[in-house]
Scaffold this motif. Sequence first.
Motif, short mmCIF file in Angstrom:
data_model
loop_
_atom_site.label_atom_id
_atom_site.label_comp_id
_atom_site.label_asym_id
_atom_site.label_seq_id
_atom_site.Cartn_x
_atom_site.Cartn_y
_atom_site.Cartn_z
N ARG A 23 30.78 54.64 61.84
CA ARG A 23 29.94 55.34 60.87
C ARG A 23 29.07 56.39 61.56
N ALA A 24 28.54 56.06 62.72
CA ALA A 24 27.70 57.02 63.46
C ALA A 24 28.52 58.22 63.93
N LEU A 25 29.71 57.96 64.44
CA LEU A 25 30.58 59.05 64.89
C LEU A 25 31.00 59.92 63.71
N ASP A 26 31.40 59.30 62.61
CA ASP A 26 31.81 60.06 61.42
C ASP A 26 30.67 60.93 60.90
N ALA A 27 29.46 60.38 60.88
CA ALA A 27 28.30 61.14 60.40
C ALA A 27 28.01 62.31 61.34
N THR A 28 28.13 62.09 62.63
CA THR A 28 27.91 63.15 63.61
C THR A 28 28.93 64.26 63.43
N LEU A 29 30.18 63.91 63.33
CA LEU A 29 31.24 64.91 63.17
C LEU A 29 31.08 65.68 61.86
N GLU A 30 30.68 64.98 60.80
CA GLU A 30 30.47 65.64 59.52
C GLU A 30 29.30 66.63 59.60
N ALA A 31 28.22 66.23 60.25
CA ALA A 31 27.05 67.11 60.40
C ALA A 31 27.40 68.35 61.22
N SER A 33 30.42 69.67 61.59
CA SER A 33 31.35 70.47 60.77
C SER A 33 30.61 71.26 59.70
N GLU A 34 29.65 70.63 59.03
CA GLU A 34 28.89 71.32 57.99
C GLU A 34 28.06 72.46 58.57
N SER A 35 27.47 72.24 59.73
CA SER A 35 26.69 73.31 60.38
C SER A 35 27.58 74.48 60.74
N LEU A 36 28.74 74.20 61.31
CA LEU A 36 29.65 75.28 61.70
C LEU A 36 30.17 76.02 60.47
N ALA A 37 30.38 75.31 59.37
CA ALA A 37 30.85 75.94 58.14
C ALA A 37 29.81 76.93 57.61
N LYS A 38 28.52 76.69 57.92
CA LYS A 38 27.44 77.60 57.51
C LYS A 38 27.19 78.68 58.57
N ASN A 39 28.06 78.77 59.57
CA ASN A 39 27.92 79.71 60.69
C ASN A 39 26.69 79.42 61.55
N ASP A 40 26.22 78.19 61.55
CA ASP A 40 25.12 77.79 62.42
C ASP A 40 25.66 77.34 63.76
N LEU A 44 23.95 70.74 71.86
CA LEU A 44 23.69 69.39 72.36
C LEU A 44 23.31 69.56 73.84
N ILE A 45 22.01 69.51 74.13
CA ILE A 45 21.51 69.79 75.46
C ILE A 45 22.24 68.93 76.49
N GLY A 46 22.75 69.57 77.53
CA GLY A 46 23.47 68.87 78.59
C GLY A 46 24.95 68.72 78.30
N PHE A 47 25.33 68.71 77.03
CA PHE A 47 26.75 68.55 76.68
C PHE A 47 27.40 69.90 76.44
N GLY A 48 26.83 70.69 75.52
CA GLY A 48 27.41 72.00 75.25
C GLY A 48 26.97 72.54 73.91
N THR A 49 27.52 73.72 73.60
CA THR A 49 27.17 74.41 72.36
C THR A 49 28.43 74.78 71.60
N PHE A 50 28.44 74.42 70.32
CA PHE A 50 29.51 74.82 69.42
C PHE A 50 28.99 76.01 68.62
N SER A 51 29.82 77.04 68.46
CA SER A 51 29.41 78.19 67.66
C SER A 51 30.63 78.77 66.95
N VAL A 52 30.35 79.65 66.00
CA VAL A 52 31.42 80.31 65.25
C VAL A 52 31.41 81.78 65.62
N ALA A 53 32.58 82.30 65.96
CA ALA A 53 32.72 83.72 66.30
C ALA A 53 33.71 84.35 65.32
N LYS A 54 33.50 85.61 65.02
CA LYS A 54 34.38 86.33 64.11
C LYS A 54 35.39 87.12 64.93
#
Length: 90
Positions: A23-31, A33-40, A44-54
Amino acid sequence: MNKTELVNAIAEKGGLTKADAKRALDATLEAVSESLAKNDKVTLIGFGTFSVAKKEARTGINPRTKQAIKIPARNVIKFKPGSELNDKVK
């Protein structure tokens, strides 16, 4: 490592049940995904950064027919690893 193995690792390291870890992993992945869908950006400090590029529309070549084709503009997900992750992988 697949999702099941990741859930097992989270449960073991976090002292959680497998159901709680899933449940924790699913909630994390959903959050994320939703952020990336909004182009946010998701950082995650120390791990990395996910971003959307055009990616702009461009002309390509169909390798089978050698005909020029139009490749439409689209959004792509980028990941830039953090320094701690880079250090662990080296």
